[in-house]
Design a protein around this motif. Structure first.
Motif, short mmCIF file in Angstrom:
data_model
loop_
_atom_site.label_atom_id
_atom_site.label_comp_id
_atom_site.label_asym_id
_atom_site.label_seq_id
_atom_site.Cartn_x
_atom_site.Cartn_y
_atom_site.Cartn_z
N UNK A 1 0.94 -1.35 -0.10
CA UNK A 1 0.02 0.02 -0.01
C UNK A 1 0.95 1.36 -0.05
N UNK A 2 0.27 2.32 -0.74
CA UNK A 2 1.19 3.49 -0.85
C UNK A 2 0.01 4.85 -0.88
N UNK A 3 0.12 5.50 0.12
CA UNK A 3 -0.56 6.68 0.10
C UNK A 3 -1.99 6.29 -0.07
N UNK A 4 -2.48 5.02 0.69
CA UNK A 4 -3.63 4.78 0.88
C UNK A 4 -4.16 3.77 -0.24
N UNK A 5 -3.42 3.71 -1.23
CA UNK A 5 -3.88 2.89 -2.41
C UNK A 5 -2.98 1.62 -2.43
N UNK A 6 -3.87 0.21 -2.44
CA UNK A 6 -3.24 -0.87 -2.59
C UNK A 6 -2.75 -1.11 -4.06
N UNK A 7 -1.52 -1.27 -4.10
CA UNK A 7 -1.01 -1.26 -5.53
C UNK A 7 -0.64 -2.55 -6.03
N UNK A 8 -0.52 -3.57 -5.16
CA UNK A 8 -0.05 -4.95 -5.70
C UNK A 8 -0.44 -5.85 -4.65
N UNK A 9 -0.95 -7.11 -5.19
CA UNK A 9 -1.35 -8.19 -3.97
C UNK A 9 -0.76 -9.39 -4.66
N UNK A 10 -0.51 -10.45 -3.85
CA UNK A 10 -0.37 -11.78 -4.13
C UNK A 10 0.61 -12.44 -3.76
N UNK A 11 1.00 -13.69 -4.25
CA UNK A 11 2.24 -14.23 -3.71
C UNK A 11 3.51 -13.68 -4.02
N UNK A 12 4.77 -13.93 -3.43
CA UNK A 12 5.93 -13.27 -3.69
C UNK A 12 6.10 -13.16 -5.15
N UNK A 13 6.06 -14.50 -5.84
CA UNK A 13 6.40 -14.67 -7.25
C UNK A 13 5.42 -14.01 -8.07
N UNK A 14 4.17 -13.91 -7.62
CA UNK A 14 3.18 -13.05 -8.35
C UNK A 14 3.57 -11.43 -8.49
N UNK A 15 3.99 -10.97 -7.19
CA UNK A 15 4.25 -9.68 -7.15
C UNK A 15 5.42 -9.33 -7.93
N UNK A 16 6.29 -10.34 -7.93
CA UNK A 16 7.63 -9.88 -8.71
C UNK A 16 7.33 -10.00 -10.16
N UNK A 17 6.74 -11.16 -10.68
CA UNK A 17 6.21 -10.91 -11.94
C UNK A 17 5.46 -9.62 -12.50
N UNK A 18 4.60 -9.21 -11.75
CA UNK A 18 3.78 -8.08 -12.02
C UNK A 18 4.66 -7.02 -12.50
N UNK A 19 5.84 -6.69 -11.75
CA UNK A 19 6.73 -5.50 -11.90
C UNK A 19 7.56 -5.88 -13.18
N UNK A 20 7.87 -6.93 -13.49
CA UNK A 20 8.77 -7.25 -14.64
C UNK A 20 10.13 -6.51 -14.57
N UNK A 21 10.81 -6.59 -13.69
CA UNK A 21 11.95 -6.07 -13.40
C UNK A 21 13.21 -6.88 -13.66
N UNK A 22 14.20 -6.49 -14.33
CA UNK A 22 15.55 -7.47 -14.59
C UNK A 22 16.55 -6.94 -13.47
N UNK A 23 17.22 -7.88 -13.03
CA UNK A 23 17.99 -7.30 -12.00
C UNK A 23 19.70 -8.06 -12.36
N UNK A 24 20.50 -7.36 -12.23
CA UNK A 24 22.07 -7.64 -12.07
C UNK A 24 22.73 -7.43 -10.76
#
Ligand SMILES: Nc1ncnc2c1ncn2[C@@H]1O[C@H](COP(=O)(O)OP(=O)(O)O)[C@@H](O)[C@H]1O
Ligand SMILES: [Mg+2]
Lengths: 380, 311
Positions: free
Chosen positions: B207-230
């Protein structure tokens, strides 16, 4: 309605135990319980001088003539006496004095005029409620001058010869309840109400805001406890504290200030219970309205001031302007002052006390209703 | 009971004055689930939790907690949930035992003495039971508070930042306890701002500024953002990370002990930017899986930037 449903004695008692456990560790509060009465008792050893006028006065006139009418109108002109009625006999007069309906009874005996014309120098009897010597002292002094004033101004014509000599009649003043006119007799019982008002309202005022300020209110609200249980549970230990204070004051009154105790001790404690309750309810209500302990403290002071000034403790009630008397009559302390002086100094019991009892009960009920309404069941 | 969820709220809104603190929040917590509730300070976590346990009335929205309506049946809810406040809210001028006794009586426990004794023993506080609660250290306070709100065997636990200010050892114990409770079928909603605790939750909500931005399991949350990491290894990584700011494709850099995580949405651009900077320097880089921490930190920065633009 649902707020009264399912009141649980168990949860209520649980609140009482909790408050008690916290109180017994709170040294400052304990110092206050004992310290405030003692400090005040000594501080108020001194009197505040005032000159009240227009005090309610009744007349028993067994003799009506031009001369007695002159005497009565002279009394009125002094501005100390406000003739509120004529009473048929001494018995009713005693009752009116005991209840505080009048502060003076002027008794003109039968055959007064005849004796006066014969030069027998008859006496007028003035009975004064001397509970509060400050209130009645100056009026008594002025009444004593009555005979001289009347004789100088009005005795003309055939009676003029009488005016030259000694006053044609005498004034006997009978100070009831406090024959020596000691101010302590009035101040010390009055202090009881003042001290109870101050400590009871303040301590309960702090009791709930403290929970809110420390964050424990949130915990309390999250538990299945009802507002009425919280409020009444919190009150109980303070009732006990009130009784400790009363006892301290009574002991001081008796052994330090030698105030006589004419009435019934159990009656006095009953009256005090009633009054303590009224104050606790005020404290609880203030704390439901206040957001912090600081605010609760300020509100208690705001409540305390008119009590101190308009209840007849500081200034004689009869000496106050009418608007102030109206305010004063709402305050439980005003009625408690009458109640307690009536019991301690006059020995009043039973129905004589009722006129001062019902206003306190009414006050308590109204304020309690406000408290229950405003107790916040949520954190909003 | 209409839903199988322990907590099921929809469209919650709450404003304080002009401030919209909870904005259209919907959340479900399954039975026996440990649900993490994340968000920066002041994002509305505490307010949302208070609404769920009937301590605040929402301006709009509805929901149930254990099947009881959060607006009309707050008395029932209070009886069946355990709520641990963010700030220690037991009575510091009562002893540990007095506090537990008080709670036990409020819930009308049949065998209060045994329950309290047992709790004290489980806590290992039997000997210190007459100590004032206010004299306990932060970690002990949290443990006592959790034990107290568990006294009446609640089926749902609402824990508001229970591990804030608690040392790592105590935090680990605390989470082990939560998992033990969850295996008993107790549902837990736990707010936190420790990123390493995210991994321990079955489900997450952000939640940020009162709005729920993401929900789910850890992998769902990760997948939803679509980030690449090095991950980058080497000396003076903190200094190095400064040179990376504002390069194309680099969304954020986060230090993780001996390595630096560099993440971004556009994987190709991220990789080429990184390679250019590193070329000829004593650093080593490798592609790693994006962790849930990277995602939340990314979201937090992203939101902070957003709110900065607005103001
Ligand atoms: N009772 C209240 N009155 C006014 N504002 C409040 C109240 N409670 C919380 N707030 C405000 O609402 C916002 C969200 O607070 P909160 O729910 O405590 O956030 P969090 O728990 O995520 O840190 C904050 O800006 C806070 O100042
Ligand atoms: Mg919070």
């Amino acid at each position: 309605m649902s707020r009264l449903n399912g009141f649980s004695l168990l949860r209520w008692w649980n609140m009482v135990i909790k408050e008690y456990s916290q109180l017994k560790r709170d040294r400052l509060t304990f110092a206050m319980i004992v310290g405030i009465p003692i400090a005040q008792l000594f501080l108020f050893g001194y009197a505040i001088n005032t000159d009240p006028k227009h005090m309610p006065t009744a007349i028993i006139s067994a003799d009506q003539s031009e001369i007695t009418r002159t005497i009565i109108s002279t009394l009125k002109h002094s501005e100390y006496f406000n003739i509120v009625g004529v009473l048929p006999n001494e018995k009713t007069a005693d009752k009116a004095l005991a209840r505080g309906n009048v502060l003076f009874v002027i008794n003109i005996p039968a055959g007064f005029t005849r004796q006066l014309i014969r030069g027998e120098r008859p006496a007028i009897l003035i009975e004064a409620d001397a509970t509060d010597p400050m209130a009645t002292g100056l009026a008594i002094a002025s009444a004593s001058q009555l005979a001289r004033q009347v004789s100088l101004k009005d005795l003309t014509g055939s009676l003029a010869s009488l005016a030259d000599a000694a006053p044609p009649f005498k004034v006997h003043v009978h100070r009831l309840y406090n024959p020596e006119g000691l101010t302590q007799y009035n101040i010390i019982p009055g202090l009881m109400g003042v001290i109870l008002t101050m400590t009871m309202v303040l301590m309960t005022g702090l009791a709930i805001t403290r929970e809110r300020e420390r964050g424990t209110m949130e915990n309390l609200l999250a538990m299945p406890v009802k507002p009425i249980e919280v409020m009444t549970g919190k009150i109980v230990p303070y009732i006990a504290i009130g009784f400790i204070q009363i006892t301290i004051i009574l002991l001081a009154a008796r052994f330090i200030f030698s105030v006589p105790f004419v009435g019934s001790l159990s009656m006095m404690y009953l009256a005090a219970l009633l009054f303590v309750n009224a104050n606790l309810v005020v404290g609880i209500t203030l704390s439901s309205l206040a957001k912090s302990q600081m605010q609760a403290m300020q509100m208690s002071m705001f409540y305390f001031l008119p009590n101190l000034l308009l209840s007849g403790f500081m200034f004689p009630f009869m000496g106050m302007p009418t608007w102030a008397q109206y305010i004063g009559n709402v305050l439980p302390l005003t009625h408690f002052n009458r109640l307690i002086r009536g019991i301690i100094l006059k020995g009043n019991t039973g129905w004589d006390l009722w006129p001062s009892i019902w206003p306190i009960i009414l006050f308590t009920v109204v304020v309690m209703a406000v408290a229950v309404k405003f107790y916040r069941r949520t954190l909003d | 009971m209409n839903s199988g969820y322990a907590i099921d709220v929809k469209g919650l809104n709450k404003s304080f004055g002009a401030k919209h603190v909870v904005n259209d929040v919907s959340l479900q917590v399954g039975r026996g689930e440990i649900h993490g509730f994340l968000g920066p300070n002041g994002s509305g976590k505490t307010t949302t939790i208070r609404i769920m346990c009937g301590l605040l009335k929402p301006d709009s929205g509805s929901g149930t907690c254990l099947g009881y309506d959060i607006i009309r049946e707050t008395d029932q809810i209070k009886r069946h949930i355990g709520y641990m406040t963010q700030k220690f809210s037991f009575w510091e001028d009562l002893t540990i035992r007095e506090n537990l006794d008080f709670v036990a009586r409020m819930y009308g426990l049949a065998d209060r003495r045994t329950a309290v004794d047992q709790t004290l023993e489980n806590l290992g506080l039997t000997k210190r039971s007459n100590q004032l609660a206010g004299t306990l250290s932060g970690g002990w306070k949290q443990r006592v508070a959790l034990a107290a709100c568990m006294l009446h065997d609640p089926q749902v636990l609402l824990l508001d930042e229970p591990t804030a200010g608690v040392d790592p050892g105590a935090r680990r114990d605390f989470w082990e306890e939560l998992h033990r409770l969850s295996t008993l079928g107790i549902s837990v909603l736990v707010s936190t701002h420790y990123m390493d605790e995210v991994e321990r939750c079955h489900k997450l909500a952000y939640i940020a500024e009162g709005k729920l931005l993401t929900r789910g399991t850890a992998s769902e949350v990760i997948a939803a953002q679509g980030l690449q990491t090095w991950a980058v290894y080497g000396e003076n990584l903190a200094e190095f990370s400064k040179t990376l700011q504002n390069l194309p494709g680099i969304g954020q850099t986060v230090m993780f002990g001996v390595m630096l995580h560099v993440s971004g949405k556009d994987g190709n651009m991220l990789e080429s930017s990184l390679r250019k900077v590193i070329a000829g320097k004593p650093f080593r880089m490798e592609h790693v899986e994006t962790g849930v921490e990277d995602v939340f930190i990314y979201m937090m920065k992203h939101d902070a930037a957003h709110s900065g633009e607005k103001r």
